[in-house]
Design a protein around this motif. Structure first.
Motif, PDB file in Angstrom:
ATOM      1  N   TRP A  13       0.836  -1.201   0.000  1.00  0.00           N
ATOM      2  CA  TRP A  13       0.000   0.000   0.000  1.00  0.00           C
ATOM      3  C   TRP A  13       0.878   1.261   0.000  1.00  0.00           C
ATOM      4  CZ3 TRP A  13      -4.663   1.352  -1.252  1.00  0.00           C
ATOM      5  CH2 TRP A  13      -5.187   2.562  -0.800  1.00  0.00           C
ATOM      6  N   GLY A  14       1.952   1.216   0.748  1.00  0.00           N
ATOM      7  CA  GLY A  14       2.877   2.342   0.776  1.00  0.00           C
ATOM      8  C   GLY A  14       3.511   2.599  -0.572  1.00  0.00           C
ATOM      9  N   PHE A  15       3.912   1.536  -1.274  1.00  0.00           N
ATOM     10  CA  PHE A  15       4.475   1.712  -2.610  1.00  0.00           C
ATOM     11  C   PHE A  15       3.416   2.225  -3.580  1.00  0.00           C
ATOM     12  CE2 PHE A  15       7.949  -1.299  -1.331  1.00  0.00           C
ATOM     13  CZ  PHE A  15       8.987  -0.412  -1.543  1.00  0.00           C
ATOM     14  N   TYR A  16       2.178   1.792  -3.386  1.00  0.00           N
ATOM     15  CA  TYR A  16       1.083   2.250  -4.243  1.00  0.00           C
ATOM     16  C   TYR A  16       0.849   3.754  -4.072  1.00  0.00           C
ATOM     17  CZ  TYR A  16      -3.651   2.814  -6.046  1.00  0.00           C
ATOM     18  OH  TYR A  16      -4.756   3.252  -6.726  1.00  0.00           O
ATOM     19  N   LEU A  17       0.921   4.230  -2.818  1.00  0.00           N
ATOM     20  CA  LEU A  17       0.708   5.649  -2.551  1.00  0.00           C
ATOM     21  C   LEU A  17       1.889   6.504  -2.997  1.00  0.00           C
ATOM     22  CD1 LEU A  17      -0.941   5.598   0.989  1.00  0.00           C
ATOM     23  CD2 LEU A  17      -2.056   6.000  -1.202  1.00  0.00           C
ATOM     24  N   GLY A  18       3.026   5.894  -3.118  1.00  0.00           N
ATOM     25  CA  GLY A  18       4.217   6.630  -3.543  1.00  0.00           C
ATOM     26  C   GLY A  18       5.190   6.769  -2.384  1.00  0.00           C
ATOM     27  N   VAL A  19       6.431   6.409  -2.631  1.00  0.00           N
ATOM     28  CA  VAL A  19       7.434   6.369  -1.567  1.00  0.00           C
ATOM     29  C   VAL A  19       7.875   7.781  -1.153  1.00  0.00           C
ATOM     30  CG1 VAL A  19       9.423   5.028  -0.810  1.00  0.00           C
ATOM     31  CG2 VAL A  19       8.301   4.403  -2.901  1.00  0.00           C
ATOM     32  N   ASN A  20       7.608   8.770  -1.960  1.00  0.00           N
ATOM     33  CA  ASN A  20       8.031  10.120  -1.641  1.00  0.00           C
ATOM     34  C   ASN A  20       7.020  10.881  -0.789  1.00  0.00           C
ATOM     35  OD1 ASN A  20      10.336   9.724  -3.107  1.00  0.00           O
ATOM     36  ND2 ASN A  20       9.412  10.438  -5.013  1.00  0.00           N
ATOM     37  N   SER A  21       5.809  10.366  -0.660  1.00  0.00           N
ATOM     38  CA  SER A  21       4.789  11.077   0.121  1.00  0.00           C
ATOM     39  C   SER A  21       4.386  10.249   1.332  1.00  0.00           C
ATOM     40  CB  SER A  21       3.575  11.378  -0.769  1.00  0.00           C
ATOM     41  OG  SER A  21       3.007  10.160  -1.225  1.00  0.00           O
ATOM     42  N   LEU A  22       3.088  10.140   1.569  1.00  0.00           N
ATOM     43  CA  LEU A  22       2.556   9.412   2.726  1.00  0.00           C
ATOM     44  C   LEU A  22       2.906   7.919   2.670  1.00  0.00           C
ATOM     45  CD1 LEU A  22       0.792   9.586   5.270  1.00  0.00           C
ATOM     46  CD2 LEU A  22      -1.180   9.135   3.819  1.00  0.00           C
ATOM     47  N   GLY A  23       3.101   7.394   1.480  1.00  0.00           N
ATOM     48  CA  GLY A  23       3.411   5.980   1.312  1.00  0.00           C
ATOM     49  C   GLY A  23       4.683   5.552   2.017  1.00  0.00           C
ATOM     50  N   ARG A  24       5.623   6.473   2.148  1.00  0.00           N
ATOM     51  CA  ARG A  24       6.880   6.163   2.832  1.00  0.00           C
ATOM     52  C   ARG A  24       6.614   5.699   4.268  1.00  0.00           C
ATOM     53  NH1 ARG A  24      10.063  11.231   3.587  1.00  0.00           N
ATOM     54  NH2 ARG A  24       8.620  11.410   5.295  1.00  0.00           N
ATOM     55  N   ASP A  25       5.666   6.359   4.944  1.00  0.00           N
ATOM     56  CA  ASP A  25       5.331   5.979   6.325  1.00  0.00           C
ATOM     57  C   ASP A  25       4.737   4.578   6.391  1.00  0.00           C
ATOM     58  OD1 ASP A  25       6.236   8.457   7.109  1.00  0.00           O
ATOM     59  OD2 ASP A  25       4.226   9.364   7.058  1.00  0.00           O
ATOM     60  N   TYR A  26       3.894   4.230   5.415  1.00  0.00           N
ATOM     61  CA  TYR A  26       3.309   2.883   5.374  1.00  0.00           C
ATOM     62  C   TYR A  26       4.374   1.820   5.121  1.00  0.00           C
ATOM     63  CZ  TYR A  26      -1.501   4.540   5.523  1.00  0.00           C
ATOM     64  OH  TYR A  26      -2.695   5.081   5.909  1.00  0.00           O
ATOM     65  N   VAL A  27       5.309   2.113   4.244  1.00  0.00           N
ATOM     66  CA  VAL A  27       6.398   1.166   3.959  1.00  0.00           C
ATOM     67  C   VAL A  27       7.235   0.945   5.214  1.00  0.00           C
ATOM     68  CG1 VAL A  27       8.525   0.808   2.658  1.00  0.00           C
ATOM     69  CG2 VAL A  27       6.489   1.659   1.494  1.00  0.00           C
ATOM     70  N   ILE A  28       7.576   2.027   5.901  1.00  0.00           N
ATOM     71  CA  ILE A  28       8.377   1.912   7.131  1.00  0.00           C
ATOM     72  C   ILE A  28       7.610   1.158   8.203  1.00  0.00           C
ATOM     73  CG2 ILE A  28       9.400   3.236   9.024  1.00  0.00           C
ATOM     74  CD1 ILE A  28      10.116   5.386   6.909  1.00  0.00           C
ATOM     75  N   LEU A  29       6.315   1.482   8.378  1.00  0.00           N
ATOM     76  CA  LEU A  29       5.493   0.815   9.387  1.00  0.00           C
ATOM     77  C   LEU A  29       5.367  -0.684   9.100  1.00  0.00           C
ATOM     78  CD1 LEU A  29       3.756   1.373  11.906  1.00  0.00           C
ATOM     79  CD2 LEU A  29       1.806   1.624  10.357  1.00  0.00           C
ATOM     80  N   GLY A  30       5.103  -1.030   7.837  1.00  0.00           N
ATOM     81  CA  GLY A  30       4.995  -2.445   7.458  1.00  0.00           C
ATOM     82  C   GLY A  30       6.294  -3.194   7.668  1.00  0.00           C
ATOM     83  N   ALA A  31       7.419  -2.562   7.336  1.00  0.00           N
ATOM     84  CA  ALA A  31       8.727  -3.202   7.508  1.00  0.00           C
ATOM     85  C   ALA A  31       9.044  -3.412   8.990  1.00  0.00           C
ATOM     86  CB  ALA A  31       9.809  -2.358   6.843  1.00  0.00           C
ATOM     87  N   ILE A  32       8.704  -2.419   9.809  1.00  0.00           N
ATOM     88  CA  ILE A  32       8.943  -2.559  11.252  1.00  0.00           C
ATOM     89  C   ILE A  32       8.091  -3.690  11.821  1.00  0.00           C
ATOM     90  CG2 ILE A  32       8.580  -1.432  13.489  1.00  0.00           C
ATOM     91  CD1 ILE A  32       9.523   1.175  12.160  1.00  0.00           C
ATOM     92  N   PHE A  33       6.807  -3.745  11.453  1.00  0.00           N
ATOM     93  CA  PHE A  33       5.938  -4.824  11.930  1.00  0.00           C
ATOM     94  C   PHE A  33       6.477  -6.187  11.516  1.00  0.00           C
ATOM     95  CE2 PHE A  33       1.759  -2.201  12.211  1.00  0.00           C
ATOM     96  CZ  PHE A  33       2.188  -1.657  13.399  1.00  0.00           C
ATOM     97  N   LEU A  34       6.899  -6.316  10.276  1.00  0.00           N
ATOM     98  CA  LEU A  34       7.421  -7.589   9.772  1.00  0.00           C
ATOM     99  C   LEU A  34       8.692  -7.995  10.511  1.00  0.00           C
ATOM    100  CD1 LEU A  34       6.531  -9.569   7.601  1.00  0.00           C
ATOM    101  CD2 LEU A  34       8.048  -8.434   6.011  1.00  0.00           C
TER     102      LEU A  34
END
Length: 166
Positions: free
Chosen positions: A48-69
């Motif tokens: 979902w973070g990559f879908y939103l774009g790594v330069n905007s809000l998506g970056r937070d989702y990518v980081i959150l997902g990686a931390i959870f994993l």
């Protein structure tokens, strides 16, 4: 009253690897689908973070997902095995000898502290692991039987057929 004929008697001491194998099958192996739900949610957050774009809000989702994993992996594969090993050594769980006797209508489990008989109808689940057989009863008692003690093929077949027919 006549004594029931004993079909198989096995006595054993569990080692750490066998205890871990049995513990894994009784805890993580219960519901195969549920052990994948939280990692899938984490991967979904990353996607979902990559879908939103790594330069905007998506970056937070990518980081959150990686931390959870990462946290889930550390807990499942590092922390829980270390805690189990520490408890096993601290309380010397493997030093108590256990005996399982199979007869026609009941099976008897004997340890240093007590002796109990169970009807085969009380068996809830029978699981074959890599190193052990795990018998879970309806009253949540778990019996871990190592495969190494079944030296003869007919003993292995007898044990498997006895509990698989339930």
């Amino acid at each position: 009253m006549s004594e029931a004929k004993i079909a198989l008697t096995v006595s054993y001491l569990l080692n750490l690897e066998e205890s871990q194998d049995g513990f894994k099958h009784i805890t993580l192996g219960k519901k195969q689908i549920t052990q994948f739900i939280t990692p899938l949610i984490s991967v979904g957050l990353i996607i979902w973070g990559f879908y939103l774009g790594v330069n905007s809000l998506g970056r937070d989702y990518v980081i959150l997902g990686a931390i959870f994993l990462l946290v889930q992996s550390l807990i499942r594969y590092v922390l829980l095995p270390q805690i189990f090993k520490r408890q096993f050594v601290k309380y010397q769980l493997g030093k108590s000898q256990q005996t399982v006797e199979l007869s026609q209508n009941v099976f008897k489990v004997t340890s240093q502290t007590h002796e109990r008989s169970y009807a085969y109808s009380e068996v809830k689940r029978f699981v074959e692991g890599r190193l052990t057989y795990v018998v879970e009863l309806k009253n949540r008692v778990v019996i871990i039987i190592p495969k190494r003690i079944l030296t003869e093929p007919q003993h292995k077949t007898l044990l498997e057929n006895t509990f698989k027919r339930i």
